[in-house]
Design a protein around this motif. Structure first.
Motif, PDB file in Angstrom:
ATOM      1  N   LEU A   1       0.831  -1.212   0.000  1.00  0.00           N
ATOM      2  CA  LEU A   1       0.000   0.000   0.000  1.00  0.00           C
ATOM      3  C   LEU A   1       0.863   1.259   0.000  1.00  0.00           C
ATOM      4  O   LEU A   1       0.562   2.232  -0.711  1.00  0.00           O
ATOM      5  CB  LEU A   1      -0.924   0.000   1.223  1.00  0.00           C
ATOM      6  CG  LEU A   1      -2.040  -1.055   1.230  1.00  0.00           C
ATOM      7  CD1 LEU A   1      -2.767  -1.044   2.570  1.00  0.00           C
ATOM      8  CD2 LEU A   1      -3.019  -0.810   0.093  1.00  0.00           C
ATOM      9  N   LEU A   2       1.939   1.235   0.781  1.00  0.00           N
ATOM     10  CA  LEU A   2       2.860   2.372   0.810  1.00  0.00           C
ATOM     11  C   LEU A   2       3.514   2.594  -0.544  1.00  0.00           C
ATOM     12  O   LEU A   2       3.669   3.732  -1.006  1.00  0.00           O
ATOM     13  CB  LEU A   2       3.936   2.151   1.885  1.00  0.00           C
ATOM     14  CG  LEU A   2       3.507   2.338   3.340  1.00  0.00           C
ATOM     15  CD1 LEU A   2       4.640   1.916   4.283  1.00  0.00           C
ATOM     16  CD2 LEU A   2       3.118   3.786   3.606  1.00  0.00           C
ATOM     17  N   PHE A   3       3.894   1.497  -1.199  1.00  0.00           N
ATOM     18  CA  PHE A   3       4.521   1.624  -2.520  1.00  0.00           C
ATOM     19  C   PHE A   3       3.516   2.175  -3.522  1.00  0.00           C
ATOM     20  O   PHE A   3       3.865   3.015  -4.370  1.00  0.00           O
ATOM     21  CB  PHE A   3       5.051   0.274  -2.993  1.00  0.00           C
ATOM     22  CG  PHE A   3       5.755   0.343  -4.314  1.00  0.00           C
ATOM     23  CD1 PHE A   3       7.044   0.849  -4.402  1.00  0.00           C
ATOM     24  CD2 PHE A   3       5.115  -0.064  -5.480  1.00  0.00           C
ATOM     25  CE1 PHE A   3       7.696   0.946  -5.625  1.00  0.00           C
ATOM     26  CE2 PHE A   3       5.750   0.031  -6.707  1.00  0.00           C
ATOM     27  CZ  PHE A   3       7.042   0.535  -6.787  1.00  0.00           C
ATOM     28  N   GLY A   4       2.250   1.716  -3.431  1.00  0.00           N
ATOM     29  CA  GLY A   4       1.215   2.264  -4.299  1.00  0.00           C
ATOM     30  C   GLY A   4       1.031   3.756  -4.071  1.00  0.00           C
ATOM     31  O   GLY A   4       0.839   4.522  -5.018  1.00  0.00           O
ATOM     32  N   GLY A   5       1.113   4.163  -2.790  1.00  0.00           N
ATOM     33  CA  GLY A   5       1.038   5.586  -2.467  1.00  0.00           C
ATOM     34  C   GLY A   5       2.204   6.365  -3.053  1.00  0.00           C
ATOM     35  O   GLY A   5       2.040   7.494  -3.542  1.00  0.00           O
ATOM     36  N   PHE A   6       3.386   5.752  -3.019  1.00  0.00           N
ATOM     37  CA  PHE A   6       4.563   6.382  -3.622  1.00  0.00           C
ATOM     38  C   PHE A   6       4.370   6.579  -5.126  1.00  0.00           C
ATOM     39  O   PHE A   6       4.697   7.643  -5.676  1.00  0.00           O
ATOM     40  CB  PHE A   6       5.809   5.528  -3.362  1.00  0.00           C
ATOM     41  CG  PHE A   6       6.973   5.868  -4.255  1.00  0.00           C
ATOM     42  CD1 PHE A   6       7.719   7.015  -4.030  1.00  0.00           C
ATOM     43  CD2 PHE A   6       7.308   5.041  -5.336  1.00  0.00           C
ATOM     44  CE1 PHE A   6       8.794   7.341  -4.873  1.00  0.00           C
ATOM     45  CE2 PHE A   6       8.369   5.360  -6.169  1.00  0.00           C
ATOM     46  CZ  PHE A   6       9.114   6.510  -5.942  1.00  0.00           C
ATOM     47  N   LEU A   7       3.818   5.549  -5.797  1.00  0.00           N
ATOM     48  CA  LEU A   7       3.576   5.665  -7.240  1.00  0.00           C
ATOM     49  C   LEU A   7       2.569   6.774  -7.544  1.00  0.00           C
ATOM     50  O   LEU A   7       2.693   7.478  -8.547  1.00  0.00           O
ATOM     51  CB  LEU A   7       3.070   4.328  -7.795  1.00  0.00           C
ATOM     52  CG  LEU A   7       4.105   3.214  -7.978  1.00  0.00           C
ATOM     53  CD1 LEU A   7       3.440   1.952  -8.520  1.00  0.00           C
ATOM     54  CD2 LEU A   7       5.227   3.650  -8.915  1.00  0.00           C
ATOM     55  N   TRP A   8       1.560   6.904  -6.670  1.00  0.00           N
ATOM     56  CA  TRP A   8       0.567   7.973  -6.846  1.00  0.00           C
ATOM     57  C   TRP A   8       1.244   9.335  -6.765  1.00  0.00           C
ATOM     58  O   TRP A   8       0.962  10.239  -7.564  1.00  0.00           O
ATOM     59  CB  TRP A   8      -0.511   7.848  -5.775  1.00  0.00           C
ATOM     60  CG  TRP A   8      -1.742   8.654  -6.055  1.00  0.00           C
ATOM     61  CD1 TRP A   8      -1.827  10.004  -6.268  1.00  0.00           C
ATOM     62  CD2 TRP A   8      -3.086   8.153  -6.181  1.00  0.00           C
ATOM     63  NE1 TRP A   8      -3.127  10.392  -6.495  1.00  0.00           N
ATOM     64  CE2 TRP A   8      -3.927   9.275  -6.450  1.00  0.00           C
ATOM     65  CE3 TRP A   8      -3.663   6.896  -6.064  1.00  0.00           C
ATOM     66  CZ2 TRP A   8      -5.294   9.153  -6.615  1.00  0.00           C
ATOM     67  CZ3 TRP A   8      -5.029   6.779  -6.229  1.00  0.00           C
ATOM     68  CH2 TRP A   8      -5.823   7.894  -6.504  1.00  0.00           C
ATOM     69  N   TRP A   9       2.166   9.478  -5.790  1.00  0.00           N
ATOM     70  CA  TRP A   9       2.892  10.741  -5.618  1.00  0.00           C
ATOM     71  C   TRP A   9       3.851  10.982  -6.779  1.00  0.00           C
ATOM     72  O   TRP A   9       3.987  12.105  -7.277  1.00  0.00           O
ATOM     73  CB  TRP A   9       3.664  10.705  -4.299  1.00  0.00           C
ATOM     74  CG  TRP A   9       4.640  11.821  -4.139  1.00  0.00           C
ATOM     75  CD1 TRP A   9       4.380  13.099  -3.754  1.00  0.00           C
ATOM     76  CD2 TRP A   9       6.066  11.755  -4.371  1.00  0.00           C
ATOM     77  NE1 TRP A   9       5.543  13.835  -3.728  1.00  0.00           N
ATOM     78  CE2 TRP A   9       6.594  13.041  -4.108  1.00  0.00           C
ATOM     79  CE3 TRP A   9       6.935  10.745  -4.759  1.00  0.00           C
ATOM     80  CZ2 TRP A   9       7.946  13.332  -4.232  1.00  0.00           C
ATOM     81  CZ3 TRP A   9       8.281  11.024  -4.900  1.00  0.00           C
ATOM     82  CH2 TRP A   9       8.771  12.306  -4.625  1.00  0.00           C
ATOM     83  N   TYR A  10       4.504   9.928  -7.237  1.00  0.00           N
ATOM     84  CA  TYR A  10       5.546  10.043  -8.267  1.00  0.00           C
ATOM     85  C   TYR A  10       4.965  10.206  -9.670  1.00  0.00           C
ATOM     86  O   TYR A  10       5.423  11.040 -10.450  1.00  0.00           O
ATOM     87  CB  TYR A  10       6.441   8.808  -8.232  1.00  0.00           C
ATOM     88  CG  TYR A  10       7.599   8.859  -9.203  1.00  0.00           C
ATOM     89  CD1 TYR A  10       8.792   9.512  -8.873  1.00  0.00           C
ATOM     90  CD2 TYR A  10       7.504   8.234 -10.460  1.00  0.00           C
ATOM     91  CE1 TYR A  10       9.853   9.542  -9.772  1.00  0.00           C
ATOM     92  CE2 TYR A  10       8.554   8.269 -11.351  1.00  0.00           C
ATOM     93  CZ  TYR A  10       9.724   8.921 -11.008  1.00  0.00           C
ATOM     94  OH  TYR A  10      10.776   8.957 -11.897  1.00  0.00           O
ATOM     95  N   GLY A  11       3.939   9.392  -9.983  1.00  0.00           N
ATOM     96  CA  GLY A  11       3.457   9.385 -11.364  1.00  0.00           C
ATOM     97  C   GLY A  11       1.979   9.683 -11.543  1.00  0.00           C
ATOM     98  O   GLY A  11       1.490   9.730 -12.675  1.00  0.00           O
ATOM     99  N   GLY A  12       1.225   9.818 -10.430  1.00  0.00           N
ATOM    100  CA  GLY A  12      -0.196  10.107 -10.554  1.00  0.00           C
ATOM    101  C   GLY A  12      -1.069   8.884 -10.304  1.00  0.00           C
ATOM    102  O   GLY A  12      -0.584   7.802  -9.973  1.00  0.00           O
ATOM    103  N   SER A  13      -2.359   9.063 -10.493  1.00  0.00           N
ATOM    104  CA  SER A  13      -3.322   8.004 -10.171  1.00  0.00           C
ATOM    105  C   SER A  13      -3.265   6.832 -11.142  1.00  0.00           C
ATOM    106  O   SER A  13      -3.558   5.693 -10.767  1.00  0.00           O
ATOM    107  CB  SER A  13      -4.739   8.583 -10.166  1.00  0.00           C
ATOM    108  OG  SER A  13      -5.058   9.133 -11.431  1.00  0.00           O
TER     109      SER A  13
END
Length: 330
Positions: free
Chosen positions: A50-62
Motif C-alpha cells: 500500500l505504501l509503494f502504491g502511495g509512492f507511485l501515486w505521488w511520483y506518477g499520478g493516479s
C-alpha cells in the motif's frame, strides 16, 4: 510512466533489503510459524504494498498507482491458487514443518528471479509487436475456460508431478534420502550429495515458472509498464510465505476460487483483445483501470463469500450424516 535508472536501482535495492530483513527477523532460525506470526508478517507485506502504491501515486499520478494495485491484487489472487501446489510439494517431499518456512523463502526468491526474466522478455515483445496482445488475450481466455472445466470435473485428489528440469537435476546429481537440518548439500564418503532441502526449494521455484505463464500475460493486460509489472509481482510473491501459513488450513474451504480466477483471467483476456484491436486501428471501447479494479475486487469478494457459505453447508451436511450414522450404530 518515465522510470529512471536510479529509480530502478533504488527499488531493487529496497526489495533486496526487505528480503534480507525478512530472513534475519523471521526466517533465519528454523521454527514452526504460528498463525499470529504469519498474520503479523502478512499485514506488514500488505502495508508495504500500500505504501509503494502511495509512492507511485505521488511520483506518477493516479494512473500508475491504479495499475499497480490492479496488478498486485491479480497476482496475489493467482498466488493463492499456487499455494495448493506448494502444499502438494511439501507433502511429496515430506518437509518437516520446522523447515517449511525456509523452503518457501528460498523457493520464492528463485521464483522472483525467474519471473524477472519472463517480465523482461514480455516487455520486449509488447514494445516491439502489438499483435502479441492477441496471443496473450487468447491464451488467458483459454486458461479461464480450462480452469472452469477442471473445477467442474469434480474434486479428485491432485498429485504433484516433477517438471523436466527437476527430474534432470535429480538424475545428474545424487541426493540423500534424509534431511540434514537446513543444509543443501553434504559430503558422504568423499562424495558431494544434494539433500531433499535443495530439491524441494528448486521444486517450489521452478514450478512457479508454470504459473508465470498465465500471471505474466494477465498483468500485461492491466499495464504495459515493466516497472509496475515487476514491482506488483515482487510484492505479491514476497508475502506468499506468510500467507501459506496463515490461510493454509482455509485453502480447502475456497471451493469457488477457480471459478473466480477464471472470471478474472477471462475478463483480462477480453481487455487484451480489445486493446489489440484498438492498437490495430479498430474503433472499439477499451476497459479502464477503475473498471478493472472493480471487477477484480468484486469477483474475489463474491468468490470468497460463496466459498465459505458452500463449505459451511457441506460441513453441516457431513456432521448431520455422521450423527445419523452414529445413532444407527448405537
Amino acid at each position: 510512466m518515465d522510470v529512471s535508472v536510479s529509480l530502478w536501482v533504488g527499488t531493487i535495492g529496497v526489495l533486496i533489503a526487505l528480503v534480507v530483513a525478512d530472513f534475519f527477523i523471521g526466517g533465519r532460525k528454523p521454527h514452526e510459524v504460528s498463525i499470529k506470526e504469519a498474520g503479523i508478517w502478512t499485514a506488514v507485506w500488505v502495508a508495504l504494498a500500500l505504501l509503494f502504491g502511495g509512492f507511485l501515486w505521488w511520483y506518477g499520478g493516479s494512473q500508475p498507482a491504479g495499475e499497480f494495485f490492479a496488478g498486485y491484487i491479480t497476482e496475489k489472487s493467482l498466488s493463492v491458487d499456487n499455494l495448493f501446489v506448494f502444499i502438494l510439494i511439501m507433502g511429496k517431499f515430506a518437509v518437516p514443518r520446522i523447515y517449511q518456512q525456509r523452503v518457501l523463502m528460498v523457493g520464492v526468491i528463485i521464483a522472483l528471479v525467474l519471473r524477472a526474466v519472463f517480465i523482461a522478455g514480455g516487455a520486449a515483445l509488447v514494445a516491439e509487436f502489438s499483435w502479441v496482445f492477441y496471443i496473450f488475450g487468447a491464451f488467458l481466455i483459454w486458461t479461464a475456460y480450462k480452469l472452469v472445466k477442471e473445477a467442474m470435473g469434480g474434486d479428485e485428489e491432485e498429485e504433484f508431478e516433477e517438471n523436466r528440469l527437476l527430474k534432470s537435476i535429480e538424475q545428474r546429481f545424487p541426493s540423500t534420502d534424509k534431511y540434514h537440518g537446513t543444509k543443501l548439500t553434504i559430503k558422504q564418503n568423499g562424495k558431494r550429495l544434494m539433500t531433499p532441502m535443495l530439491i524441494v526449494m528448486l521444486a517450489i521455484g521452478t514450478t512457479d515458472v508454470l504459473f508465470a505463464l498465465d500471471s505474466i500475460p494477465a498483468i500485461f493486460g492491466l499495464t504495459q509498464d515493466p516497472y509496475i509489472v515487476f514491482t506488483a509481482n515482487a510484492f505479491a510473491l514476497m508475502g506468499l510465505r506468510q500467507l501459506y501459513f496463515l490461510i493454509g488450513g482455509l485453502l480447502k474451504k475456497l471451493v469457488h476460487l477457480s471459478y473466480g480466477l477464471s472470471v478474472i483471467l477471462g475478463f483480462i483476456g477480453v481487455k487484451l483483445v480489445l486493446h489489440a484491436l484498438h492498437e490495430s486501428g479498430v474503433h472499439v471501447p477499451e476497459i479502464g483501470i477503475p473498471l478493472s479494479l472493480g471487477v477484480i475486487g468484486g469477483v474475489l469478494v463474491i468468490t470468497t463469500i460463496t466459498s465459505l457459505m458452500a463449505s459451511k453447508k457441506q460441513e453441516a451436511a457431513e456432521a448431520a450424516e455422521k450423527a445419523q450414522k452414529d445413532e444407527i450404530d448405537a
